[in-house]
Scaffold this motif. Structure first.
Motif, short mmCIF file in Angstrom:
data_model
loop_
_atom_site.label_atom_id
_atom_site.label_comp_id
_atom_site.label_asym_id
_atom_site.label_seq_id
_atom_site.Cartn_x
_atom_site.Cartn_y
_atom_site.Cartn_z
N ILE A 20 -0.91 12.70 35.70
CA ILE A 20 -1.26 13.31 36.98
C ILE A 20 -0.14 14.19 37.49
N GLY A 21 1.07 13.59 37.60
CA GLY A 21 2.25 14.33 38.00
C GLY A 21 2.21 14.78 39.44
N PRO A 22 2.94 15.85 39.76
CA PRO A 22 3.04 16.30 41.15
C PRO A 22 1.73 16.83 41.73
N GLN A 23 0.70 17.08 40.88
CA GLN A 23 -0.55 17.62 41.42
C GLN A 23 -1.19 16.64 42.42
N ASP A 24 -1.08 15.34 42.13
CA ASP A 24 -1.61 14.32 43.03
C ASP A 24 -0.65 13.13 43.01
N PRO A 25 0.42 13.16 43.84
CA PRO A 25 1.48 12.15 43.74
C PRO A 25 1.14 10.80 44.37
N VAL A 26 -0.09 10.63 44.87
CA VAL A 26 -0.43 9.39 45.55
C VAL A 26 -0.29 8.19 44.61
N GLY A 27 -0.78 8.33 43.38
CA GLY A 27 -0.70 7.23 42.42
C GLY A 27 0.74 6.84 42.15
N SER A 28 1.61 7.84 41.97
CA SER A 28 3.02 7.55 41.74
C SER A 28 3.65 6.89 42.97
N TYR A 29 3.24 7.36 44.16
CA TYR A 29 3.77 6.76 45.39
C TYR A 29 3.38 5.28 45.50
N LEU A 30 2.13 4.98 45.15
CA LEU A 30 1.68 3.60 45.24
C LEU A 30 2.50 2.69 44.33
N LEU A 31 2.77 3.13 43.11
CA LEU A 31 3.61 2.34 42.21
C LEU A 31 5.05 2.30 42.71
N LEU A 32 5.49 3.42 43.29
CA LEU A 32 6.86 3.48 43.82
C LEU A 32 7.03 2.51 44.99
N ILE A 33 6.00 2.34 45.80
CA ILE A 33 6.05 1.37 46.90
C ILE A 33 5.96 -0.06 46.38
N THR A 34 5.20 -0.24 45.31
CA THR A 34 5.03 -1.59 44.74
C THR A 34 6.33 -2.13 44.16
N ALA A 35 7.12 -1.26 43.53
CA ALA A 35 8.35 -1.72 42.86
C ALA A 35 9.32 -2.41 43.82
N PRO A 36 9.73 -1.80 44.94
CA PRO A 36 10.62 -2.52 45.86
C PRO A 36 9.94 -3.72 46.52
N PRO A 205 9.76 17.86 43.38
CA PRO A 205 8.51 17.52 44.08
C PRO A 205 8.17 16.04 43.93
N ASP A 206 7.32 15.55 44.85
CA ASP A 206 6.86 14.17 44.77
C ASP A 206 5.97 13.99 43.54
N GLY A 207 6.03 12.79 42.94
CA GLY A 207 5.23 12.50 41.77
C GLY A 207 5.86 12.94 40.47
N SER A 208 7.15 13.31 40.49
CA SER A 208 7.83 13.75 39.28
C SER A 208 8.54 12.57 38.62
N TRP A 209 9.28 12.88 37.56
CA TRP A 209 9.93 11.81 36.80
C TRP A 209 11.04 11.12 37.58
N ALA A 210 11.53 11.73 38.64
CA ALA A 210 12.53 11.05 39.47
C ALA A 210 11.95 9.79 40.09
N ASP A 211 10.63 9.79 40.35
CA ASP A 211 9.99 8.59 40.88
C ASP A 211 10.14 7.41 39.92
N LEU A 212 10.05 7.72 38.62
CA LEU A 212 10.18 6.65 37.62
C LEU A 212 11.59 6.06 37.64
#
Length: 479
Positions: A20-36, A205-212
């Motif tokens: 998906i990547g930065p086109q729709d970063p919501v999925g990455s955000y959800l996982l990013l919130i889940t980790a902490p 941008p949001d949803g990029s590899w920095a989120d990982l």
């Protein structure tokens, strides 16, 4: 979190970013919130049964606040708000995230409520200073605001890591050492990650590899907090531990001064408030710590002279007070009496009823004896085992003998159950006149011999030691 679960989580996050990547970063955000969030739960769970329970909970609270800050960014993305509309609330959450993290890394912990209140006040002033400065800079210049934010964050992150590492190197308790090891690794990872993103990829941008990378840091924290491996105790240099223990109270004021120094060029008023607050807080904490140390010293001094079972003095307190009692009796023109008291057949009582019941009999007898000796000059400690000893001013030998008989009768009339009949005592009495040249230690020996004769004569009786004759006295020292 187990290692397999951690790898599965990171692979899932990587697939979401790749597909998906930065086109729709919501999925990455959800996982990013889940980790902490998972890391916070792991820290809270680790606190159970740990000697560093409070520290683990504070770390969990800090990481949980980080999740809320990410949630605010997700809301901005979903709601389509401009970055400026969410900056203030995100900043507040990131400020609050660092409050418990800084406290657990830099505060010595322990102490009374007043000392902990001073530590919390320093942290509150620290982050109020930080927030006010960032809030004041935001409308002026975006680039300058971002530079100040990154600089202050880097300084604070690096100091948190240094403080945690110092605490880890000087900690000998296995539980607390594991905690500071985890905190050091996490703080170092956070510092390096923030430095990398802010320096090399500030516009990513949001949803990029920095989120990982961010997700991986919190997954690592969850794995370390959830690890069941317990390392053995480590020998730590006493000198290092003393130096760190003495220096830890400086950490919070030092951090406050560093932040004040960073804002001094643009906001000297805030900087002055920070410097004054740091110095005043350190001085106040030092005073409160000295008061607490003195209080603990007095308590230890009292405990060192107190028998924990009966609440009476112990043999040490008697040995230290006997000379003063002897001199006081002489000043009053009275003699000094020493009574050695022993509970009859106490071993048989313990064998019959058990040691807990024997302890209760000891406390009961101690209370009876203490009730019979009411004057402030009377000494009544537990001498050892089932023996008590009393020293008090007495005008004559017969007065001391009658006192011993009163003690014996009081214990007997209490009718405390014993192995055979009721609890009784035997008493050996020794007395010397104010004019006698003998040392008070001689009285103790004579009272002990009189006690032996009382027990040999059948127990439950009082025996008076004969007075020393002149030929029995020790030779006078030569001039």
């Amino acid at each position: 979190m187990t290692l397999r679960a951690a790898l599965f989580f990171l692979v899932t996050h990587a697939l979401v970013i790749a597909l998906i990547g930065p086109q729709d970063p919501v999925g990455s955000y959800l996982l990013l919130i889940t980790a902490p969030s998972l890391a916070a739960l792991a820290c809270v769970r680790r606190a159970r049964g740990s000697q560093a329970a409070c520290k683990w909970r504070l770390l969990g609270a800090a990481v949980g606040l980080f999740s809320l800050a990410l949630l605010a960014l997700l809301y901005r993305n979903v709601a389509g708000l401009a970055p400026a509309q969410i900056t203030a609330s995100s900043l507040i959450l990131y400020v609050f995230y660092r409050v418990p993290l800084t406290y657990v890394a830099a505060s010595p912990g322990g102490g009374n409520r007043s000392i902990r209140t001073v530590d919390l006040a320093v942290i509150a002033l620290l982050w109020l200073l930080y927030y006010l400065h960032m809030r004041a800079m935001a409308p002026l210049n975006t680039a300058l605001w971002t530079q100040c934010l990154h600089t202050m964050s880097s300084v604070q992150n690096s100091l948190v890591f240094c403080f945690a590492l110092i605490r880890f190197l000087a900690e000998d308790n296995p539980d607390r050492r594991d905690f500071f090891r985890t905190l050091s690794i996490y703080a170092l990872g956070y510092f390096l990650l923030a430095l990398y993103i802010n320096t090399y990829q500030p516009q990513i941008p949001d949803g990029s590899w920095a989120d990982l990378l961010i997700s991986a840091l919190f997954v690592l924290l969850a794995v370390m907090a959830g690890s069941r491996r317990r390392r053995p105790p480590v020998a730590v240099s006493c000198s290092l531990r003393r130096i760190v223990d003495a220096g830890v109270p400086l950490m919070l004021p030092l951090l406050l001064m560093m932040v004040a120094l960073l804002v001094a060029r643009l906001q000297p008023g805030l900087a002055m408030a920070g410097f004054i607050g740091a110095m005043f807080a350190y001085a106040l904490r030092s005073v409160l710590s000295q008061v607490e140390v003195q209080r603990q010293r007095d308590e230890l001094e009292t405990l060192a002279r107190r028998d924990p079972l009966t609440g009476l003095g112990n043999r040490r307190s008697f040995d230290e007070s006997l000379g003063a009692a002897h001199r006081r009796a002489r000043r009053q023109g009275q003699g000094l009496a020493v009574l050695m008291i022993d509970i009859d057949h106490f071993k048989r009582l313990n064998d019959t009823y058990g040691h807990p019941e024997g302890d209760r009999r000891l406390r009961a007898v101690a209370g009876i004896l203490d009730g019979c000796l009411q004057r402030g000059d009377d000494l009544l400690p537990r001498y050892g085992g089932e023996e008590f000893i009393a020293a008090l001013p007495s005008p004559e030998a017969m007065h001391a003998l009658h006192l011993g008989e009163r003690l014996r009768a009081a214990v007997e009339s209490a009718a405390l159950p014993a192995a055979e009949g009721h609890v009784t005592i035997s008493v050996g009495v020794a007395w010397q006149a104010a004019s006698d040249p003998y040392e008070p230690g001689d009285l103790v020996d004579r009272a002990d011999q009189a006690l032996y004769r009382a027990k040999h004569a059948g127990r439950n009786r009082v025996h008076l030691a004969p007075a020393l004759q002149a030929r029995d006295a020790p030779a006078a020292p030569r001039a």
